[in-house]
Write a protein that holds these residues in place. Structure first.
Motif, PDB file in Angstrom:
ATOM      1  N   ARG A  61       0.830  -1.221   0.000  1.00  0.00           N
ATOM      2  CA  ARG A  61       0.000   0.000   0.000  1.00  0.00           C
ATOM      3  C   ARG A  61       0.860   1.265   0.000  1.00  0.00           C
ATOM      4  NH1 ARG A  61      -3.035  -3.160   3.713  1.00  0.00           N
ATOM      5  NH2 ARG A  61      -4.896  -3.944   2.695  1.00  0.00           N
ATOM      6  N   LEU A  62       1.924   1.265   0.803  1.00  0.00           N
ATOM      7  CA  LEU A  62       2.801   2.438   0.833  1.00  0.00           C
ATOM      8  C   LEU A  62       3.543   2.599  -0.490  1.00  0.00           C
ATOM      9  CD1 LEU A  62       3.888   4.853   2.352  1.00  0.00           C
ATOM     10  CD2 LEU A  62       5.547   3.324   3.487  1.00  0.00           C
ATOM     11  N   GLN A  63       3.974   1.507  -1.088  1.00  0.00           N
ATOM     12  CA  GLN A  63       4.610   1.578  -2.404  1.00  0.00           C
ATOM     13  C   GLN A  63       3.661   2.174  -3.439  1.00  0.00           C
ATOM     14  OE1 GLN A  63       5.812  -2.576  -2.696  1.00  0.00           O
ATOM     15  NE2 GLN A  63       7.925  -1.900  -2.975  1.00  0.00           N
ATOM     16  N   LEU A  64       2.413   1.743  -3.413  1.00  0.00           N
ATOM     17  CA  LEU A  64       1.432   2.253  -4.372  1.00  0.00           C
ATOM     18  C   LEU A  64       1.219   3.757  -4.197  1.00  0.00           C
ATOM     19  CD1 LEU A  64      -1.110  -0.685  -4.229  1.00  0.00           C
ATOM     20  CD2 LEU A  64       0.274  -0.006  -6.216  1.00  0.00           C
ATOM     21  N   LEU A  65       1.138   4.208  -2.963  1.00  0.00           N
ATOM     22  CA  LEU A  65       0.990   5.650  -2.706  1.00  0.00           C
ATOM     23  C   LEU A  65       2.170   6.436  -3.261  1.00  0.00           C
ATOM     24  CD1 LEU A  65      -0.376   5.750   0.962  1.00  0.00           C
ATOM     25  CD2 LEU A  65      -1.548   6.539  -1.105  1.00  0.00           C
ATOM     26  N   ARG A  66       3.359   5.936  -3.015  1.00  0.00           N
ATOM     27  CA  ARG A  66       4.567   6.648  -3.468  1.00  0.00           C
ATOM     28  C   ARG A  66       4.705   6.612  -4.985  1.00  0.00           C
ATOM     29  NH1 ARG A  66       8.710   5.073   1.495  1.00  0.00           N
ATOM     30  NH2 ARG A  66       7.666   6.475   2.973  1.00  0.00           N
ATOM     31  N   ALA A  67       4.391   5.487  -5.595  1.00  0.00           N
ATOM     32  CA  ALA A  67       4.507   5.369  -7.052  1.00  0.00           C
ATOM     33  C   ALA A  67       3.465   6.210  -7.777  1.00  0.00           C
ATOM     34  CB  ALA A  67       4.384   3.909  -7.469  1.00  0.00           C
ATOM     35  N   ALA A  68       2.357   6.525  -7.121  1.00  0.00           N
ATOM     36  CA  ALA A  68       1.290   7.318  -7.741  1.00  0.00           C
ATOM     37  C   ALA A  68       1.640   8.798  -7.827  1.00  0.00           C
ATOM     38  CB  ALA A  68      -0.016   7.140  -6.963  1.00  0.00           C
ATOM     39  N   ARG A  69       2.646   9.225  -7.085  1.00  0.00           N
ATOM     40  CA  ARG A  69       3.070  10.630  -7.138  1.00  0.00           C
ATOM     41  C   ARG A  69       3.589  10.937  -8.541  1.00  0.00           C
ATOM     42  NH1 ARG A  69       8.033  12.460  -7.053  1.00  0.00           N
ATOM     43  NH2 ARG A  69       8.941  10.578  -6.174  1.00  0.00           N
ATOM     44  N   PRO A  70       3.145  12.041  -9.130  1.00  0.00           N
ATOM     45  CA  PRO A  70       3.624  12.372 -10.477  1.00  0.00           C
ATOM     46  C   PRO A  70       5.142  12.572 -10.504  1.00  0.00           C
ATOM     47  CG  PRO A  70       1.776  13.770  -9.845  1.00  0.00           C
ATOM     48  CD  PRO A  70       2.178  13.018  -8.625  1.00  0.00           C
ATOM     49  N   ALA A  71       5.752  12.125 -11.572  1.00  0.00           N
ATOM     50  CA  ALA A  71       7.198  12.298 -11.743  1.00  0.00           C
ATOM     51  C   ALA A  71       7.512  13.776 -11.916  1.00  0.00           C
ATOM     52  CB  ALA A  71       7.678  11.508 -12.944  1.00  0.00           C
ATOM     53  N   SER A  72       8.672  14.172 -11.431  1.00  0.00           N
ATOM     54  CA  SER A  72       9.064  15.575 -11.525  1.00  0.00           C
ATOM     55  C   SER A  72      10.081  15.832 -12.633  1.00  0.00           C
ATOM     56  CB  SER A  72       9.634  16.065 -10.185  1.00  0.00           C
ATOM     57  OG  SER A  72      10.836  15.381  -9.901  1.00  0.00           O
ATOM     58  N   GLY A  73      10.432  14.808 -13.373  1.00  0.00           N
ATOM     59  CA  GLY A  73      11.405  14.984 -14.449  1.00  0.00           C
ATOM     60  C   GLY A  73      11.176  13.966 -15.545  1.00  0.00           C
ATOM     61  N   ALA A  74      12.130  13.897 -16.460  1.00  0.00           N
ATOM     62  CA  ALA A  74      12.020  12.982 -17.594  1.00  0.00           C
ATOM     63  C   ALA A  74      12.377  11.553 -17.213  1.00  0.00           C
ATOM     64  CB  ALA A  74      12.928  13.453 -18.727  1.00  0.00           C
ATOM     65  N   VAL A  75      13.078  11.409 -16.082  1.00  0.00           N
ATOM     66  CA  VAL A  75      13.506  10.096 -15.613  1.00  0.00           C
ATOM     67  C   VAL A  75      13.179   9.989 -14.129  1.00  0.00           C
ATOM     68  CG1 VAL A  75      15.514   8.617 -15.188  1.00  0.00           C
ATOM     69  CG2 VAL A  75      15.382   9.931 -17.299  1.00  0.00           C
ATOM     70  N   ARG A  76      12.686   8.829 -13.734  1.00  0.00           N
ATOM     71  CA  ARG A  76      12.432   8.569 -12.320  1.00  0.00           C
ATOM     72  C   ARG A  76      12.922   7.170 -11.993  1.00  0.00           C
ATOM     73  NH1 ARG A  76       6.693   9.425  -9.189  1.00  0.00           N
ATOM     74  NH2 ARG A  76       5.955   7.694 -10.444  1.00  0.00           N
ATOM     75  N   VAL A  77      13.514   7.029 -10.800  1.00  0.00           N
ATOM     76  CA  VAL A  77      14.040   5.741 -10.361  1.00  0.00           C
ATOM     77  C   VAL A  77      13.336   5.355  -9.070  1.00  0.00           C
ATOM     78  CG1 VAL A  77      16.085   4.461  -9.629  1.00  0.00           C
ATOM     79  CG2 VAL A  77      16.288   6.191 -11.434  1.00  0.00           C
ATOM     80  N   ALA A  78      12.736   4.173  -9.079  1.00  0.00           N
ATOM     81  CA  ALA A  78      12.059   3.644  -7.892  1.00  0.00           C
ATOM     82  C   ALA A  78      13.022   2.779  -7.108  1.00  0.00           C
ATOM     83  CB  ALA A  78      10.838   2.833  -8.299  1.00  0.00           C
ATOM     84  N   ASP A  79      13.117   3.054  -5.820  1.00  0.00           N
ATOM     85  CA  ASP A  79      13.884   2.210  -4.913  1.00  0.00           C
ATOM     86  C   ASP A  79      12.989   1.023  -4.588  1.00  0.00           C
ATOM     87  OD1 ASP A  79      15.341   1.017  -2.916  1.00  0.00           O
ATOM     88  OD2 ASP A  79      15.505   2.806  -1.658  1.00  0.00           O
ATOM     89  N   ARG A  80      13.186  -0.042  -5.324  1.00  0.00           N
ATOM     90  CA  ARG A  80      12.388  -1.262  -5.248  1.00  0.00           C
ATOM     91  C   ARG A  80      11.034  -1.066  -5.933  1.00  0.00           C
ATOM     92  NH1 ARG A  80      14.867  -5.073  -2.368  1.00  0.00           N
ATOM     93  NH2 ARG A  80      16.291  -4.504  -0.704  1.00  0.00           N
ATOM     94  N   SER A  81      10.275  -2.146  -5.997  1.00  0.00           N
ATOM     95  CA  SER A  81       8.946  -2.110  -6.612  1.00  0.00           C
ATOM     96  C   SER A  81       8.085  -3.190  -5.980  1.00  0.00           C
ATOM     97  CB  SER A  81       9.045  -2.349  -8.125  1.00  0.00           C
ATOM     98  OG  SER A  81       9.242  -3.739  -8.394  1.00  0.00           O
ATOM     99  N   LEU A  82       6.884  -3.312  -6.488  1.00  0.00           N
ATOM    100  CA  LEU A  82       5.975  -4.353  -6.022  1.00  0.00           C
ATOM    101  C   LEU A  82       6.549  -5.755  -6.226  1.00  0.00           C
ATOM    102  CD1 LEU A  82       2.705  -2.806  -7.446  1.00  0.00           C
ATOM    103  CD2 LEU A  82       3.292  -2.996  -5.008  1.00  0.00           C
ATOM    104  N   MET A  83       7.399  -5.915  -7.250  1.00  0.00           N
ATOM    105  CA  MET A  83       8.033  -7.219  -7.483  1.00  0.00           C
ATOM    106  C   MET A  83       8.938  -7.580  -6.313  1.00  0.00           C
ATOM    107  SD  MET A  83       6.606  -8.047 -10.253  1.00  0.00           S
ATOM    108  CE  MET A  83       7.441  -9.597 -10.387  1.00  0.00           C
ATOM    109  N   CYS A  84       9.580  -6.586  -5.726  1.00  0.00           N
ATOM    110  CA  CYS A  84      10.431  -6.826  -4.554  1.00  0.00           C
ATOM    111  C   CYS A  84       9.583  -7.253  -3.361  1.00  0.00           C
ATOM    112  CB  CYS A  84      11.210  -5.561  -4.198  1.00  0.00           C
ATOM    113  SG  CYS A  84      12.327  -5.018  -5.487  1.00  0.00           S
ATOM    114  N   THR A  85       8.409  -6.676  -3.256  1.00  0.00           N
ATOM    115  CA  THR A  85       7.505  -7.043  -2.165  1.00  0.00           C
ATOM    116  C   THR A  85       7.017  -8.478  -2.358  1.00  0.00           C
ATOM    117  OG1 THR A  85       6.893  -4.735  -1.979  1.00  0.00           O
ATOM    118  CG2 THR A  85       5.479  -6.310  -0.849  1.00  0.00           C
ATOM    119  N   LEU A  86       6.774  -8.862  -3.594  1.00  0.00           N
ATOM    120  CA  LEU A  86       6.439 -10.256  -3.895  1.00  0.00           C
ATOM    121  C   LEU A  86       7.593 -11.167  -3.476  1.00  0.00           C
ATOM    122  CD1 LEU A  86       4.667 -12.447  -5.229  1.00  0.00           C
ATOM    123  CD2 LEU A  86       5.844 -11.894  -7.377  1.00  0.00           C
ATOM    124  N   ALA A  87       8.821 -10.800  -3.839  1.00  0.00           N
ATOM    125  CA  ALA A  87       9.995 -11.590  -3.450  1.00  0.00           C
ATOM    126  C   ALA A  87      10.095 -11.693  -1.932  1.00  0.00           C
ATOM    127  CB  ALA A  87      11.264 -10.977  -4.034  1.00  0.00           C
TER     128      ALA A  87
END
Length: 187
Positions: A61-87
């Protein structure tokens, strides 16, 4: 629309240092969620967050909230993802909550992330913190769960080897197509 990349790896691989250097150079970064869920639990007196049945759902849920924030540039890097939570769920032997399964399906269908995942390899040692309490052997085992989860869903892992941090940052920057800021030094 921003190009979104996932930076991942096992606990203690050095992701945070790379992300802080990228952020200092103007790259938009989405913070990971597990550390904050653990910190909140510790603040509530819960020492072993990962034993709670809601642990995986809370991270998702916290990952989803953070990922929903609009990107502020042309490139964005996520520190982990939902796939990591699955792992993490699979590593811990937790059932995969529906919120996570559905969110992964949605993430894959949307094509939100680049298919190349930046996979930070372990450094060969672990520095434990209040939130990270894992041995090198366990982190190496957890790393295999990460690799399997991403590959199972068709992601290509681009390995970021155990190099000095400035070389790792330069490698990530070149992979994401983000030039170095002239005044910043990632050392």
């Amino acid at each position: 629309m921003a190009r979104e990349f996932i930076l991942t790896g096992a606990p203690g691989a050095g992701k945070t240092v790379i992300l802080r250097a990228l952020e200092a150079q103007g790259v938009d970064v989405v913070e990971e969620a597990a550390t904050d869920v653990i910190a909140l639990d510790q603040g509530r007196g819960i020492e072993e967050s990962w034993r709670r049945p809601e642990f995986i759902s809370d991270i998702a849920r916290l990952q989803l909230l953070r990922a929903a924030r609009p990107a502020s540039g042309a490139v964005r890097v996520a520190d982990r993802s939902l796939m990591c939570t699955l792992a993490l769920a699979e590593y811990l032997g937790h059932p995969v909550p529906e919120v996570l399964a559905e969110s992964i399906r949605s993430m894959l269908a949307s094509g939100q992330y680049e298919r190349q995942v930046l996979f930070v390899e372990l450094l060969g040692f672990i520095t434990n913190t209040e939130a990270r309490r894992i041995s090198l052997a366990d982190s190496m085992r957890f790393e295999r769960f990460h690799v399997e989860a991403y590959e199972r869903f068709g992601f290509e892992l681009v390995r970021i080897p155990a190099l000095p941090v400035n070389q790792r940052v330069a490698m990530v920057r070149s992979l994401i197509g983000h030039p170095a800021a002239a005044t910043m030094n990632p050392d």
